[in-house]
Design a protein around this motif. Structure first.
Motif, PDB file in Angstrom:
ATOM      1  N   LEU A   1     -29.829   4.255 -36.867  1.00  0.00           N
ATOM      2  CA  LEU A   1     -29.447   3.441 -37.071  1.00  0.00           C
ATOM      3  C   LEU A   1     -30.265   2.583 -37.353  1.00  0.00           C
ATOM      4  CD1 LEU A   1     -28.070   3.888 -33.487  1.00  0.00           C
ATOM      5  CD2 LEU A   1     -25.956   3.882 -35.392  1.00  0.00           C
TER       6      LEU A   1
ATOM      7  N   PHE B   1     -30.683  -4.263 -30.405  1.00  0.00           N
ATOM      8  CA  PHE B   1     -30.300  -3.488 -32.056  1.00  0.00           C
ATOM      9  C   PHE B   1     -30.967  -5.031 -33.413  1.00  0.00           C
ATOM     10  CE2 PHE B   1     -27.277  -1.709 -34.795  1.00  0.00           C
ATOM     11  CZ  PHE B   1     -27.751  -0.579 -34.636  1.00  0.00           C
TER      12      PHE B   1
ATOM     13  N   GLU C   1     -27.397   6.133 -27.905  1.00  0.00           N
ATOM     14  CA  GLU C   1     -26.827   5.872 -28.781  1.00  0.00           C
ATOM     15  C   GLU C   1     -26.592   6.813 -29.658  1.00  0.00           C
ATOM     16  OE1 GLU C   1     -26.169   1.849 -30.405  1.00  0.00           O
ATOM     17  OE2 GLU C   1     -25.297   2.336 -31.541  1.00  0.00           O
TER      18      GLU C   1
ATOM     19  N   TYR D   1     -26.707 -14.893 -29.278  1.00  0.00           N
ATOM     20  CA  TYR D   1     -26.193 -13.677 -30.257  1.00  0.00           C
ATOM     21  C   TYR D   1     -24.671 -13.337 -30.211  1.00  0.00           C
ATOM     22  CZ  TYR D   1     -27.014  -8.554 -29.371  1.00  0.00           C
ATOM     23  OH  TYR D   1     -27.427  -7.222 -29.917  1.00  0.00           O
TER      24      TYR D   1
END
Ligand code: MTE
Ligand code: GUN
Ligand code: MOS
Length: 726
Positions: A276, A317, A205, A408
């Protein structure tokens, strides 16, 4: 891709120190090596040497004065071949003066080493009166993405300041933008193209971008194409992994054992740059409730800056990390109050219409329904009883079972990323060239987008082709991430189809075939191209104010896993796993089942066998499959059943054809294997005179399992399973 004419290879010169001042760099021996063309470092960057993946520009492309981790890139050797470049790169001599460094979360906390942005979610009053209060700590490790294709970039300098970048990236747009900045050029001179990836899993990413920049700098100066594909050990050492977490929690219950308050501090190991990590923390804060209603919450998240590789996105994530912390406080509290795991969870489930700690109302909340469907289908109660019987008869092998739910949130937590574009060209022969902003990395996105386009234009699938993802076809595309790509690009594709359909309506009304429609429209000079766009509506969460919608909707599900643990060796076998999920109206159930299976196995690996270990000097020890154990074929559950929720509505789901994001949500369910192992250990510990609750850090490696058995062998060894090493 075959070698281009005149192509060169770039090999990275890497820091061997965790934190140090660079005193000198001697490239003479390297440059004298036959076949070597050049060395480039920070002085050779035509534009900006500094970039950042998200909120902070805190990363140098080439280290200038200081290095902050082993494996940080200092320079690049460009040569005729990979072998020559790599050999010469090793001949670059660097002198350092070492500075103090930190590797683990605990060391960072002690040194007050944080990224200067603390995020929090506060709702209600965490000091509200509680009948009982429990405290604990959960520790969980990182995870290497281990895509089969390592990071790879090929840059072609086309002259006239135009550059073409072929990169194994989930993020063509940001690659284009950062390369432009680094070369000091405007974005319209740079095109980034992606055919498909041999897996990304979040690891591409942002972390392909430095590599793309470096090859671009090399191509800029040499005016030749330059390629680099990291070796596996390089890739593991320098490209970043899932952020390890530590969660401190304090949970209050009322007299009926309902959750009243959660006060929690989350810490993640960001590594040497922010990348990130703050966004990962945001998602973690939004998943610390998992599926449980807690009226009063204070969740504070801090990102530790350490001297290891910069950690980054990995499927989930921060969501799975937070869910693990939630399910460990649920597990440990159930043990401490002496209630069954299932009963304690079930009585604390959210109900339809309740709001989360980030003030989002739950609509079409089918988790309890799907959970009970799974409990029934998997024959949970009978199997649990059978396990109890088995464990009474078996001293050195114990079985365990778990039933673990998840929800989620689907959307990027960064509002601006929730947009997508698509482009359709219809050629005179009726064939359709489809482009959209998403990258294919094995998740079946292109197949789904072709389905959406075929449905939209009412034509067969085989009339539609996707060549590649490219910044010159769709501009400003978000990374292919957050499980939202088929939602977002699907809507953009549909928008493009709608535009075309409007123009072709009159021809369709005549009952012509597709080929005839296109033929007549062309001769009537109708525009047969369309640019579709979509922005996700309703979103706009305000951090700090705790207002506005954070996620477009939730994907939810549950899993049951049963294991048998060998108490003498600490090894285990997964006897059976069952997963039940709500994916809305699936566009492609075969793809979605594959996604569930893959994510589950990755979550299982993360929570059981995959462990990153570091030397005290900050060097990663686990740099290949020899000492980093991803799941193998024999780790797959002996029986593995996947199903979808039955009899559920999706009134509130406003996605393309009411399908739901699937890529990441099932990953956490793989930890049901960890919780089943923990359950087996609980039986063993009962027998061995340790009836109380216990904590077991993730991953549950054979070593950790063996040390947690609580028998005289483990106790007398006096080797406590070391807590806090990360
Ligand atoms: N599946 C395969 N085969 N390979 C991958 O790299 N990446 C995962 C998931 N499934 C991945 C995958 C991750 S991290 C995400 S965010 C989603 O796919 C992204 O794709 P989607 O938005 O189309 O679901
Ligand atoms: N991957 C999963 N969730 C997110 C998110 O919120 N932001 C980004 N950038 N990537 C993600
Ligand atoms: Mo996935 S971690 O959002 O690339």
């Amino acid at each position: 891709m075959p070698t281009l004419h005149n192509e060169l290879y770039g090999a990275m010169v890497l820091s061997s120190r965790a934190h140090a001042k660079i005193v000198s760099i001697d490239t003479s021996a390297a440059l004298a090596h036959p076949g070597v063309k050049a060395y480039y470092g920070h002085k050779d960057v035509p534009g900006n040497n500094v970039w950042g993946a998200a909120m902070f520009d805190d990363e140098e492309i080439f280290a200038s004065e200081e290095v902050h981790c082993v494996g940080q890139i200092i320079g690049v050797i460009v040569a005729d071949s990979q072998v020559i470049a790599q050999e010469a790169a090793r001949k670059v001599k660097i002198e350092y003066i070492d500075l103090p460094h930190v590797v683990t979360i605990d060391e960072a906390i002690a040194a007050d080493s944080f990224i200067p942005l603390t995020k929090s979610i506060v709702k209600g009053d965490v000091d509200a009166k509680c009948a009982k209060v429990f405290e604990g700590q959960t520790r969980l490790g990182g995870q290497e993405q281990f895509y089969l294709e390592t990071q790879v970039v090929l840059v072609n300098n086309k002259g006239e300041s135009e550059f073409e970048i072929y990169a194994s990236t989930q993020n063509a747009n940001e690659t284009q933008a950062v390369v432009a900045s680094v070369l000091g050029l405007s974005a319209n001179k740079i095109a980034c193209k992606v055919k498909r990836l041999g897996g990304g899993f979040g690891g591409k990413e942002s972390r392909t971008i430095p590599l793309a920049c470096i090859m671009s700098i090399a191509s800029y100066h040499t005016k030749r194409p330059v390629r680099c594909m990291l070796d596996r050990n390089e890739d593991m050492a320098i490209s970043g992994q899932r952020n390890p977490f530590m969660g401190k929690w304090k949970v209050g219950l009322d007299e009926n054992n309902k959750l009243v308050a959660l006060d929690t501090e989350l810490y993640l190991n960001a590594g040497w740059s922010s990348d990130l990590s703050v966004a990962v923390m945001e998602r973690a804060l939004g998943h610390i409730d998992n599926v449980y209603y807690i009226p009063n919450v204070r969740a504070v998240g801090r990102c530790c800056r350490t001297n290891i590789h910069s950690n980054t996105a990995f499927r989930g994530f921060g969501g799975p990390q937070a869910n693990v912390i939630a399910e460990t406080y649920m597990t440990e509290i159930a043990e401490r109050i002496g209630m069954s795991q299932e009963q304690f969870r079930e009585m604390n489930f959210y109900k339809e219409g309740q709001t989360t700690h980030f003030n989002q109302e739950l609509k079409d909340w089918h988790l309890p329904k799907g959970y009970f469907q799974l409990k029934e289908k998997s024959n949970f109660d009978a199997r649990k009883a059978a396990i109890e019987e088995f464990n009474k008869q078996s001293k050195w092998r114990k079985r365990g079972i778990s039933l673990i739910p998840t929800k989620y949130g689907i959307s990027f937590t960064a509002l601006h990323l929730n947009q997508a574009g698509a482009m359709i060209h219809i050629y005179h022969d009726g064939s359709v060239l489809l482009s959209h902003g998403g990258v294919e990395m094995g998740q079946g996105l292109h197949t789904k987008m072709i389905q959406v386009c075929a449905e939209g234009l009412q034509i067969p699938l085989d009339m539609i082709h996707i060549v590649e993802t490219s910044t010159d076809k769709v501009a400003n595309a978000s990374p292919t991430a957050a499980s939202a790509s088929s939602d977002m690009n699907g809507m953009a594709v549909k928008d493009a189809c709608d535009q075309i359909n409007e123009r072709l309506e009159a021809y369709r009304a005549k009952g012509l075939s597709w080929k005839e429609i296109v033929h007549h429209a062309y001769f009537d000079r109708v525009n047969l191209s369309a640019n579709g766009f979509y922005k996700v509506p309703d979103l706009g969460y305000k951090w700090g104010e705790n207002k506005g919608q954070l996620f477009f909707y939730f994907t939810m599900g549950a899993a049951v896993s049963e294991v048998e643990v060998d108490l003498l060796t600490g090894s285990h076998t997964v006897i059976r796993s069952d997963v039940n999920m709500d994916l809305g109206r699936s566009i492609n159930p075969s793809i979605d089942i594959g996604q569930i299976e893959g994510a589950f196995i990755q979550g299982m690996g993360w929570s059981t066998t995959e462990e990153s270990l570091y030397f005290p000097n900050g060097r990663l020890f686990t740099q290949g499959p020899g000492n980093y154990k991803i799941p193998g074929f024999q780790c797959i559950p002996q029986e593995f059943n996947i199903s979808f929720f039955e009899d559920v509505t999706h009134e509130s789901v406003k996605t393309v054809y009411k399908s739901k994001g699937v890529g990441e949500p099932p990953l956490f369910l793989g930890t049901s294997v960890y919780f089943a192992i923990r359950n087996a250990l609980w039986y063993a510990r009962q027998e061995n005179g340790h009836p109380g609750s216990f904590s077991l850090s993730l991953p549950a490696t054979p070593e950790r399992i063996r040390m947690a058995v609580g028998d005289s062998i483990a106790e007398s060894s006096k080797l406590e399973a070391k807590q806090g090493e990360r």
